[in-house]
Scaffold this motif. Structure first.
Motif, mmCIF file in Angstrom:
data_model
loop_
_atom_site.group_PDB
_atom_site.id
_atom_site.type_symbol
_atom_site.label_atom_id
_atom_site.label_comp_id
_atom_site.label_asym_id
_atom_site.label_seq_id
_atom_site.Cartn_x
_atom_site.Cartn_y
_atom_site.Cartn_z
ATOM 1 N N ILE A 376 -18.330 -19.137 13.949
ATOM 2 C CA ILE A 376 -18.675 -18.190 12.900
ATOM 3 C C ILE A 376 -19.924 -18.681 12.183
ATOM 4 O O ILE A 376 -20.099 -19.896 12.003
ATOM 5 C CB ILE A 376 -17.503 -18.056 11.897
ATOM 6 C CG1 ILE A 376 -16.250 -17.580 12.635
ATOM 7 C CG2 ILE A 376 -17.836 -17.108 10.754
ATOM 8 C CD1 ILE A 376 -15.008 -17.594 11.778
ATOM 9 N N PRO A 377 -20.831 -17.791 11.789
ATOM 10 C CA PRO A 377 -22.018 -18.232 11.040
ATOM 11 C C PRO A 377 -21.639 -19.103 9.840
ATOM 12 O O PRO A 377 -20.612 -18.873 9.186
ATOM 13 C CB PRO A 377 -22.667 -16.913 10.607
ATOM 14 C CG PRO A 377 -22.276 -15.944 11.668
ATOM 15 C CD PRO A 377 -20.883 -16.341 12.065
ATOM 16 N N ARG A 378 -22.478 -20.088 9.557
ATOM 17 C CA ARG A 378 -22.173 -21.088 8.534
ATOM 18 C C ARG A 378 -21.892 -20.452 7.175
ATOM 19 O O ARG A 378 -20.941 -20.835 6.480
ATOM 20 C CB ARG A 378 -23.339 -22.074 8.433
ATOM 21 C CG ARG A 378 -23.112 -23.201 7.448
ATOM 22 C CD ARG A 378 -24.333 -24.098 7.405
ATOM 23 N NE ARG A 378 -24.543 -24.740 8.697
ATOM 24 C CZ ARG A 378 -25.684 -25.361 9.033
ATOM 25 N NH1 ARG A 378 -26.699 -25.358 8.183
ATOM 26 N NH2 ARG A 378 -25.795 -25.952 10.204
ATOM 27 N N ALA A 379 -22.697 -19.491 6.773
ATOM 28 C CA ALA A 379 -22.514 -18.867 5.462
ATOM 29 C C ALA A 379 -21.166 -18.161 5.362
ATOM 30 O O ALA A 379 -20.509 -18.194 4.314
ATOM 31 C CB ALA A 379 -23.645 -17.877 5.184
ATOM 32 N N LEU A 380 -20.733 -17.528 6.450
ATOM 33 C CA LEU A 380 -19.426 -16.854 6.443
ATOM 34 C C LEU A 380 -18.286 -17.860 6.384
ATOM 35 O O LEU A 380 -17.252 -17.606 5.756
ATOM 36 C CB LEU A 380 -19.288 -15.968 7.684
ATOM 37 C CG LEU A 380 -20.173 -14.720 7.741
ATOM 38 C CD1 LEU A 380 -19.949 -13.959 9.039
ATOM 39 C CD2 LEU A 380 -19.888 -13.815 6.550
ATOM 40 N N ARG A 381 -18.474 -18.997 7.029
ATOM 41 C CA ARG A 381 -17.446 -20.039 6.964
ATOM 42 C C ARG A 381 -17.282 -20.538 5.531
ATOM 43 O O ARG A 381 -16.168 -20.767 5.065
ATOM 44 C CB ARG A 381 -17.798 -21.205 7.895
ATOM 45 C CG ARG A 381 -17.749 -20.845 9.370
ATOM 46 C CD ARG A 381 -17.571 -22.080 10.247
ATOM 47 N NE ARG A 381 -18.593 -23.087 10.026
ATOM 48 C CZ ARG A 381 -19.772 -23.101 10.648
ATOM 49 N NH1 ARG A 381 -20.063 -22.149 11.527
ATOM 50 N NH2 ARG A 381 -20.641 -24.062 10.411
ATOM 51 N N LYS A 382 -18.408 -20.685 4.849
ATOM 52 C CA LYS A 382 -18.347 -21.141 3.455
ATOM 53 C C LYS A 382 -17.666 -20.097 2.579
ATOM 54 O O LYS A 382 -16.838 -20.421 1.731
ATOM 55 C CB LYS A 382 -19.757 -21.430 2.943
ATOM 56 C CG LYS A 382 -20.399 -22.665 3.563
ATOM 57 C CD LYS A 382 -21.788 -22.892 2.999
ATOM 58 C CE LYS A 382 -22.429 -24.147 3.583
ATOM 59 N NZ LYS A 382 -23.796 -24.361 3.051
ATOM 60 N N ASN A 384 -15.509 -17.822 3.505
ATOM 61 C CA ASN A 384 -14.078 -17.791 3.816
ATOM 62 C C ASN A 384 -13.357 -18.963 3.180
ATOM 63 O O ASN A 384 -12.233 -18.840 2.692
ATOM 64 C CB ASN A 384 -13.864 -17.801 5.335
ATOM 65 C CG ASN A 384 -14.311 -16.513 5.989
ATOM 66 O OD1 ASN A 384 -14.390 -15.483 5.330
ATOM 67 N ND2 ASN A 384 -14.616 -16.566 7.278
ATOM 68 N N GLY A 385 -14.012 -20.104 3.174
ATOM 69 C CA GLY A 385 -13.418 -21.278 2.541
ATOM 70 C C GLY A 385 -13.218 -21.074 1.056
ATOM 71 O O GLY A 385 -12.170 -21.408 0.496
ATOM 72 N N LEU A 386 -14.208 -20.466 0.389
ATOM 73 C CA LEU A 386 -14.091 -20.190 -1.039
ATOM 74 C C LEU A 386 -13.001 -19.162 -1.301
ATOM 75 O O LEU A 386 -12.250 -19.267 -2.270
ATOM 76 C CB LEU A 386 -15.434 -19.678 -1.579
ATOM 77 C CG LEU A 386 -16.545 -20.727 -1.701
ATOM 78 C CD1 LEU A 386 -17.858 -20.063 -2.096
ATOM 79 C CD2 LEU A 386 -16.168 -21.792 -2.726
ATOM 80 N N SER A 387 -12.912 -18.177 -0.422
ATOM 81 C CA SER A 387 -11.895 -17.139 -0.598
ATOM 82 C C SER A 387 -10.499 -17.729 -0.513
ATOM 83 O O SER A 387 -9.612 -17.403 -1.290
ATOM 84 C CB SER A 387 -12.075 -16.044 0.457
ATOM 85 O OG SER A 387 -13.327 -15.410 0.299
ATOM 86 N N ILE A 388 -10.311 -18.617 0.466
ATOM 87 C CA ILE A 388 -9.008 -19.255 0.631
ATOM 88 C C ILE A 388 -8.672 -20.102 -0.582
ATOM 89 O O ILE A 388 -7.554 -20.100 -1.103
ATOM 90 C CB ILE A 388 -8.997 -20.109 1.923
ATOM 91 C CG1 ILE A 388 -9.123 -19.198 3.153
ATOM 92 C CG2 ILE A 388 -7.736 -20.945 2.014
ATOM 93 C CD1 ILE A 388 -9.307 -19.949 4.447
ATOM 94 N N LEU A 389 -9.705 -20.845 -1.064
ATOM 95 C CA LEU A 389 -9.487 -21.693 -2.225
ATOM 96 C C LEU A 389 -9.106 -20.860 -3.442
ATOM 97 O O LEU A 389 -8.153 -21.180 -4.166
ATOM 98 C CB LEU A 389 -10.756 -22.502 -2.520
ATOM 99 C CG LEU A 389 -10.707 -23.455 -3.734
ATOM 100 C CD1 LEU A 389 -9.611 -24.498 -3.520
ATOM 101 C CD2 LEU A 389 -12.062 -24.120 -3.951
#
Length: 407
Positions: A376-382, A384-389
């Motif tokens: 997944i593109p790096r920005a989307l991974r970040k 998604n990580g923030l969303s999960i947090l």
């Protein structure tokens, strides 16, 4: 009871033949078989209804179908036009489809004009060493108008008063890989310059010779010009422009007696597709010219995976070019050539799904068929990580609010 069992097994046997035939035609590689597929489906439904009404009628129909199958199997092949005296101009004969087509047509007795980028290259040397004196090699970069004009002069000089029977527009390039946003503007312009403007230049230049002979034009295009293949935006856009031009030309040249056909191949190993050095160079060029902001948002690992997927796809492509070469020969010699030809395994199924299924399913099919991306593109991974947090924090706060505090 025995009569019922016999009828049941006859019913199952007849239906198995028809359903099996339907599945076989559905999986056939050529989409041009669709009319016969529809007819076969209709016959299957008819047989099913007759089975429910009258078994003797079913047996009679089965006998009729068997007779038709035997006739189609042993009947004489469709008539073709004679080869004698026909001249064909083919672009892009250094490698791939153009190279193989030039050899095949020369062996059949055509007078062939084959354009190459390098008269001293391996492709030109091979053609010069294996083909007859009927074959003429012409050095032509189709993006250079003066070279195209010189090819016309040389062709007319050798043909004399005789016109040109056919033009095979084969030359083309695919100079990029990657998402539309990542593709360099130079790649978009490069694809358009060769695949569209170059082919347009050659076609317009040779049209007077083709009209003189009431000949035909064959253009090797690509399904990516009609279907939204991921990571092929620049190549697909150039082929889409080419397809529209070719279809318009087909209408306009009909009064002149010139037949125009488009050939859409599946994946084959041609040109630089199996060259590892080529893909590495494409990757390096992209990494060096991509803006820092885009590189940061997509990530090096995302671009690297795309390059590796393209390399992997190229390795699994079909090495046998005969489906395309045979289709070219058919279009050249058929008294009534088709407007579109689908050459190679899987093309018919791909177009069937695209034409008859919802867009969401068709898109998913193309994604799984072509590039199965996992990174997944790096920005989307970040993100998604923030969303999960944030989601986890909300859950924690919710749980805290539900706790009864002691008084």
């Amino acid at each position: 009871m025995d009569d019922y069992a016999l009828s049941f097994w006859i019913y199952m046997g007849v239906m198995a033949v028809f359903v099996g035939g339907t599945v076989k035609k559905f999986l056939a590689s050529h989409f041009s078989a669709m009319p016969s597929l529809v007819a076969w489906l209709g016959a299957t439904l008819l047989v099913e209804r007759l089975c429910a009404l009258c078994m003797p009628a079913v047996l009679a129909l089965a006998a009729l179908c068997a007779a038709c199958w035997l006739y189609s199997t042993w009947a004489a092949p469709a008539p073709t036009l004679p080869v004698e005296g026909k001249a064909v101009f083919i672009t892009g004969c250094d490698t791939g489809f153009g190279h193989a087509t030039a050899k095949q047509l020369d062996a059949m007795g055509f007078e062939v004009f084959a354009t190459v980028l390098d008269l001293e290259g391996q492709g030109a040397k091979h053609l010069r060493g294996t083909c007859s004196q009927r074959l003429t090699l012409l050095q032509v970069d189709i993006t250079q108008p003066q070279q195209v004009q010189q090819a016309l002069i040389n062709t007319k000089a050798k043909l004399g008063m005789k016109g040109l029977w056919a033009l095979v527009n084969n030359a083309g390039i695919c100079v990029n890989f990657g998402d539309a946003e990542l593709s360099l503007m130079s790649n978009y312009r490069g694809c358009m310059e060769v695949n569209f403007f170059g082919t347009l230049s050659v076609t317009k230049t040779l049209l007077p010779l083709l009209r003189q002979n009431k000949g035909r034009i064959l253009t090797i295009s690509s399904p990516s010009g009609e279907l939204p293949f991921p990571c092929l935006a620049s190549y697909g856009a150039s082929k889409a422009a080419l397809n529209l031009f070719t279809n318009t030309l087909r209408h306009e040249l009909e009064p002149w007696g010139v037949k125009v056909s488009t050939i859409l191949p599946s994946a084959f190993k041609t040109g630089q597709s199996s060259n590892t050095v080529y893909w590495e160079k494409q990757h390096q060029d992209l990494m060096q010219n991509l803006s820092p902001s885009l590189l940061e948002e997509y990530g090096e690992e995302y671009i690297l995976e795309t390059k590796e997927l393209f390399q992997s796809h190229a390795k699994t492509a079909n090495e046998d070019l005969s489906p395309v070469i045979n289709t070219i020969v058919e279009a050249l010699l058929s008294p009534y050539p088709q407007a579109r030809y689908y050459a190679g395994p899987g093309v018919g199924l791909m177009y069937f799904i695209h034409s008859n299924f919802p867009i969401t399913l068709s898109d998913k099919f193309l994604q799984r068929l072509f590039l199965k991306k996992k990174v997944i593109p790096r920005a989307l991974r970040k993100q998604n990580g923030l969303s999960i947090l944030n989601h986890n924090n909300n859950d924690i706060n919710s749980n805290n609010n539900n706790i009864t505090k002691p008084e």
